[in-house]
Design an enzyme around this catalytic site. Sequence first.
Site, PDB file in Angstrom:
ATOM      1  N   ALA A  29       0.853  -1.177   0.000  1.00  0.00           N
ATOM      2  CA  ALA A  29       0.000   0.000   0.000  1.00  0.00           C
ATOM      3  C   ALA A  29       0.894   1.234   0.000  1.00  0.00           C
ATOM      4  CB  ALA A  29      -0.896  -0.004   1.238  1.00  0.00           C
ATOM      5  N   TYR A  30       0.416   2.261  -0.656  1.00  0.00           N
ATOM      6  CA  TYR A  30       1.186   3.490  -0.776  1.00  0.00           C
ATOM      7  C   TYR A  30       0.660   4.532   0.199  1.00  0.00           C
ATOM      8  CZ  TYR A  30       3.662   1.285  -4.408  1.00  0.00           C
ATOM      9  OH  TYR A  30       4.467   0.389  -5.060  1.00  0.00           O
ATOM     10  N   MET A  31       1.586   5.093   0.951  1.00  0.00           N
ATOM     11  CA  MET A  31       1.242   6.115   1.925  1.00  0.00           C
ATOM     12  C   MET A  31       1.264   7.490   1.263  1.00  0.00           C
ATOM     13  SD  MET A  31       0.730   3.911   4.103  1.00  0.00           S
ATOM     14  CE  MET A  31       0.023   5.025   5.270  1.00  0.00           C
TER      15      MET A  31
END
Length: 154
Positions: A29-31
């Site tokens: 997942a990309y923050m």
Amino acid sequence: MKVEIERKYLVSDDGWREHATIRSVFRQAYMTVAGDRTVRVRTIDDRRATLTVKVRTGPMQRDEFEYDLPYCEALKLIRHRIGVVVEKTRYDVAYGGHVWEIDVYEGAHRGLIVAEIELRDASDEFPLPVWLGREITGEQMYSNQILALDGERG
């Protein structure tokens, strides 16, 4: 810090599967995604996790900073992601003195299969396996961060 130099290709058939060795299941997942840099959380085989910062420094090259992260903290961070969670199984395949990483995507991107090879230098030469399709190095639509963001819309 590690310097990542890689080339990426679509995979045209399953000929690689008989040579696959290591298998790992990733959820990432990309923050944040901002131009040439990303911050990513990745879980590996539902047991461990990493936090990775990547900064693009050239067409095939990125500086990569990766840190172990407690698994339970990774799960909490993933809830604050942007876009969708990218789900894939990675297989290592030895070919011609190199190790290829084959990513078989699930979830929002089921059916996509990408092969990448990490190089020591951008000018390195290597034999191309027969199961490779066209090269997609530098095509943003195949980057994991774009897959995460577009998956939210698609």
